[in-house]
Design an enzyme around this catalytic site. Structure first.
Site, mmCIF file in Angstrom:
data_model
loop_
_atom_site.group_PDB
_atom_site.id
_atom_site.type_symbol
_atom_site.label_atom_id
_atom_site.label_comp_id
_atom_site.label_asym_id
_atom_site.label_seq_id
_atom_site.Cartn_x
_atom_site.Cartn_y
_atom_site.Cartn_z
ATOM 1 N N ASN A 1 34.078 -7.322 -10.222
ATOM 2 C CA ASN A 1 33.489 -8.239 -11.210
ATOM 3 C C ASN A 1 34.451 -8.291 -12.388
ATOM 4 O O ASN A 1 35.392 -7.493 -12.464
ATOM 5 C CB ASN A 1 32.083 -7.801 -11.620
ATOM 6 C CG ASN A 1 32.088 -6.440 -12.272
ATOM 7 O OD1 ASN A 1 32.638 -6.256 -13.354
ATOM 8 N ND2 ASN A 1 31.497 -5.461 -11.608
ATOM 9 N N ASP B 1 32.916 -2.716 -4.217
ATOM 10 C CA ASP B 1 33.493 -2.221 -5.464
ATOM 11 C C ASP B 1 33.106 -0.753 -5.688
ATOM 12 O O ASP B 1 33.980 0.113 -5.917
ATOM 13 C CB ASP B 1 32.959 -3.111 -6.606
ATOM 14 C CG ASP B 1 33.746 -2.992 -7.888
ATOM 15 O OD1 ASP B 1 34.797 -2.321 -7.884
ATOM 16 O OD2 ASP B 1 33.316 -3.584 -8.902
ATOM 17 N N SER C 1 32.189 -12.238 -2.158
ATOM 18 C CA SER C 1 31.007 -12.965 -2.674
ATOM 19 C C SER C 1 29.806 -13.027 -1.724
ATOM 20 O O SER C 1 28.778 -13.570 -2.103
ATOM 21 C CB SER C 1 31.361 -14.415 -3.098
ATOM 22 O OG SER C 1 32.090 -14.427 -4.305
ATOM 23 N N THR C 2 29.933 -12.480 -0.504
ATOM 24 C CA THR C 2 28.827 -12.651 0.459
ATOM 25 C C THR C 2 27.775 -11.549 0.385
ATOM 26 O O THR C 2 26.858 -11.515 1.203
ATOM 27 C CB THR C 2 29.347 -12.739 1.905
ATOM 28 O OG1 THR C 2 29.933 -11.468 2.257
ATOM 29 C CG2 THR C 2 30.371 -13.847 2.069
HETATM 30 N N1 AR6 Z 1 33.331 -2.305 3.708
HETATM 31 C C1 AR6 Z 1 33.355 -3.599 4.093
HETATM 32 N N2 AR6 Z 1 32.455 -4.502 3.665
HETATM 33 C C2 AR6 Z 1 31.488 -4.082 2.822
HETATM 34 C C3 AR6 Z 1 31.405 -2.745 2.353
HETATM 35 C C4 AR6 Z 1 32.388 -1.833 2.831
HETATM 36 N N3 AR6 Z 1 32.401 -0.556 2.458
HETATM 37 N N4 AR6 Z 1 30.333 -2.659 1.506
HETATM 38 C C5 AR6 Z 1 29.771 -3.908 1.443
HETATM 39 N N5 AR6 Z 1 30.455 -4.756 2.247
HETATM 40 P P1 AR6 Z 1 29.686 -7.123 -2.269
HETATM 41 P P2 AR6 Z 1 30.228 -9.576 -3.808
HETATM 42 C C6 AR6 Z 1 30.259 -6.201 2.471
HETATM 43 O O1 AR6 Z 1 28.287 -7.086 -2.729
HETATM 44 O O2 AR6 Z 1 29.165 -10.320 -3.086
HETATM 45 C C7 AR6 Z 1 29.706 -5.481 -7.079
HETATM 46 O O3 AR6 Z 1 28.707 -4.896 -7.862
HETATM 47 C C8 AR6 Z 1 28.925 -6.789 2.136
HETATM 48 O O4 AR6 Z 1 28.034 -6.640 3.220
HETATM 49 O O5 AR6 Z 1 30.451 -5.855 -2.242
HETATM 50 O O6 AR6 Z 1 31.567 -10.232 -4.022
HETATM 51 C C9 AR6 Z 1 30.872 -5.989 -7.918
HETATM 52 O O7 AR6 Z 1 31.134 -5.138 -9.012
HETATM 53 C C10 AR6 Z 1 29.286 -8.244 1.891
HETATM 54 O O8 AR6 Z 1 29.377 -8.974 3.130
HETATM 55 O O9 AR6 Z 1 30.596 -8.152 -3.158
HETATM 56 C C11 AR6 Z 1 30.371 -7.337 -8.359
HETATM 57 O O10 AR6 Z 1 29.520 -7.224 -9.486
HETATM 58 C C12 AR6 Z 1 30.695 -8.181 1.308
HETATM 59 O O11 AR6 Z 1 31.175 -6.881 1.609
HETATM 60 C C13 AR6 Z 1 29.584 -7.834 -7.184
HETATM 61 O O12 AR6 Z 1 29.158 -6.653 -6.480
HETATM 62 C C14 AR6 Z 1 30.776 -8.401 -0.190
HETATM 63 O O13 AR6 Z 1 29.664 -7.794 -0.818
HETATM 64 C C15 AR6 Z 1 30.439 -8.641 -6.222
HETATM 65 O O14 AR6 Z 1 29.628 -9.180 -5.216
#
Ligand code: AR6
Length: 178
Positions: free
Chosen positions: A29, A39, A127-128
């Site tokens: 973020n 993250d 973002s997903t």
């Molecule tokens: N390895 C691979 N994919 C993952 C993992 C992992 N360890 N953990 C989650 N995913 P997200 P965003 C998938 O929420 O939507 C944070 O708080 C998950 O299932 O990590 O871009 C940041 O600080 C999904 O398909 O990222 C921001 O505030 C994808 O990774 C916010 O979340 C992205 O999910 C960003 O949100």
């Protein structure tokens, strides 16, 4: 698959923080100071060095944080990578088309990776998760942008998908590009 630029695009089901790659891309973020999802996992496994580097960025060039669609590199700490490239995806909106910002995350991350001389780059589905982007559309934008934008020295781009749903959507997005 191999792109017309000679870059191999691969799909892997698993945990991004367990990957070996030159660059691991973080779905961050704009604060750059950590969060949940990918993250949180990157900072947990990568250790305090990554957060220290992010704080330095905030104290220097990124006083206001990293803008949506931009990317910046830090050390990868204890991860099995040389760098983490942090990028900020757009929050999904049903009333505004933010696709260009999502494409920009992939393009800018690849640009930073190539500048560093990275040969392998591992991406999450930006973002997903917490940001709510529908997986089918997120996968389509990710695959299309990487096929267009990945160029040497990058040799391999790996999408690391956490669950079956994400994996299947990326598989169909890749199949649609062939
Ligand atoms: N390895 C691979 N994919 C993952 C993992 C992992 N360890 N953990 C989650 N995913 P997200 P965003 C998938 O929420 O939507 C944070 O708080 C998950 O299932 O990590 O871009 C940041 O600080 C999904 O398909 O990222 C921001 O505030 C994808 O990774 C916010 O979340 C992205 O999910 C960003 O949100």
């Amino acid at each position: 698959m191999r792109t017309s630029h000679g870059v191999t695009v691969r799909l892997v089901r698993g945990d991004l923080t367990r990957q070996t790659a030159d660059v691991i891309v973080n779905a961050a973020n704009s604060s750059l100071l950590g969060g949940g999802g990918v993250d949180g996992a990157i900072h947990r496994r990568g250790g305090p060095e990554i957060l220290a580097a992010c704080r330095e960025l905030r104290a220097s060039h990124y006083g206001k944080g990293l803008r949506t669609g931009q990317a910046v590199a830090t050390t990868a700490g204890a991860l099995d990578a040389r760098w983490v490239v942090h990028t900020v995806g757009p929050v999904w909106s049903s009333v505004e088309d933010r696709s260009a910002l999502l494409a920009s995350c992939y393009r800018e991350s690849l640009r930073v990776a190539a500048e560093l001389g990275a040969r392998t780059v591992a991406f999450p589905a930006i973002s997903t998760g917490i940001y709510g982007w529908p997986l089918d559309d997120g996968a389509r934008i990710a695959v299309r942008t990487v096929i267009e934008e990945a160029v040497p020295p990058v040799e391999e781009v790996r999408f690391v998908l956490f669950d079956d749903h994400a994996y299947v959507e990326f598989e169909s997005a890749l199949a649609a590009q062939r």
